[in-house]
Write an enzyme that holds these catalytic residues in place. Sequence first.
Site, mmCIF file in Angstrom:
data_model
loop_
_atom_site.group_PDB
_atom_site.id
_atom_site.type_symbol
_atom_site.label_atom_id
_atom_site.label_comp_id
_atom_site.label_asym_id
_atom_site.label_seq_id
_atom_site.Cartn_x
_atom_site.Cartn_y
_atom_site.Cartn_z
ATOM 1 N N PHE A 193 18.687 -3.644 -2.455
ATOM 2 C CA PHE A 193 18.675 -3.539 -3.766
ATOM 3 C C PHE A 193 18.834 -2.205 -4.221
ATOM 4 C CE2 PHE A 193 16.333 -3.837 -7.910
ATOM 5 C CZ PHE A 193 17.045 -4.672 -8.596
ATOM 6 N N SER A 218 10.958 5.721 -11.954
ATOM 7 C CA SER A 218 9.948 4.699 -12.821
ATOM 8 C C SER A 218 10.640 4.287 -14.002
ATOM 9 C CB SER A 218 8.646 5.637 -13.174
ATOM 10 O OG SER A 218 8.231 5.856 -11.904
ATOM 11 N N GLN A 240 -26.100 -0.898 9.131
ATOM 12 C CA GLN A 240 -26.000 -1.263 7.788
ATOM 13 C C GLN A 240 -24.782 -0.521 6.957
ATOM 14 O OE1 GLN A 240 -30.072 -0.872 5.935
ATOM 15 N NE2 GLN A 240 -30.329 -2.901 6.302
ATOM 16 N N GLU A 284 8.116 0.082 -5.814
ATOM 17 C CA GLU A 284 8.079 -0.980 -6.871
ATOM 18 C C GLU A 284 7.180 -0.727 -7.900
ATOM 19 O OE1 GLU A 284 10.047 -3.498 -6.336
ATOM 20 O OE2 GLU A 284 10.400 -3.287 -4.209
#
Length: 384
Positions: A122, A131, A280, A365
């Site tokens: 693509f 963008s 922990q 993306e």
Amino acid sequence: MIRDPKALDALISGVHDWVRSTAHPAEDLVDERDEVPAEIVADMAERGYFGWSIPEEYGGLGLTTEELVMGAMELSQCAVAFRARVGTNTGIGSEALVADGTDWQKRTYLPLLAKGEMTGSFALTEPEAGSDASALTTSARRDGDDYILDGMKCYITNAPIADLFTVMARTAPDTPGARGVSAFLVERTMPGLTTSAGYKMMGQRGSPVGEVHLDGVRVPARNLIGGEEGQGFRTAMKVLNKQRIHLAALCTGPAIRMLDMAMHHAESRHQSGRAIADFQLVAALLADCRTDIEAARALVLQTARARDQGRDIALEASICKYFASEACGRVADRCVQVFGGAGYVANHSSIERYYRDIRLFRLYEGTSQIHQLNIMKQMRRARA
């Protein structure tokens, strides 16, 4: 939407086993060669991995969005290169055809993509149009029964090895923004199309990314997707909205894999006579990883179902991609921390490779920042 639970369970189970029996043992080889071995590519093709979301009438499996993301979360629990090798065919590289292609275009190309006989790519991004994809300058000029394409695309996944490119180009030079953009199917063999070698990247070895150069490429008019000018950007948005859900699933799979590796290390590594998982602060890191993974998984499945129901998921797709990619980054950072020094040394663990590989998720993306802006824009639109 799950059409046949038994068939889907069999598919997922098969992928689960394949990842562990074939992909995991080959990860170092892929990293060393910077390519997925041909025999593994052929195996993936034989298993139908290239055609997951391509309709059954064209040789694919016709998976719904929910089925696709469930498969993607399994297939991506290994080095990114494996799913990237098939990902453009079963995602961004074929989706424009599936969504808006003419009957001739679908009959000609989808069966080849579904079988893995062609690798799709693509080609949207340009040096000055990433963008803001509507700012692209690649041109397509009508010349009789053809279009002449000129321009350059960059950061294109699978460009160095692709056979078929979905190219976004401007057919109306005097029309600004998205309205003048069209989509074309361009074959590698068309004179004037060349690609660069793969970039040298931070991670994701075996998944080639490069440039596409179009120098007077003559493309038949029948290769204009949908047969109509000015619809390319709309097609791209259809592709990207689904791909963002798909990519969110592909971010979640590596997070599952990294947590599994960190759990194994934490239970087998001992300090002061105790497994470090008993401490922990280590346990808290692992618990936070699982929480991020479950939140991402639930969000992806919910959004996939909404898309299958025909709902507008522009907002939800951005939320999915933003959250899942950021969550994967948090998981990677915590898992390296659990490994300690061994997590930084490639000789000791492949967790450092996963850490480098998944960094790209927050960039492509749509960067996380672009999705933040898009989420706000969609919220304001809905509110209005």
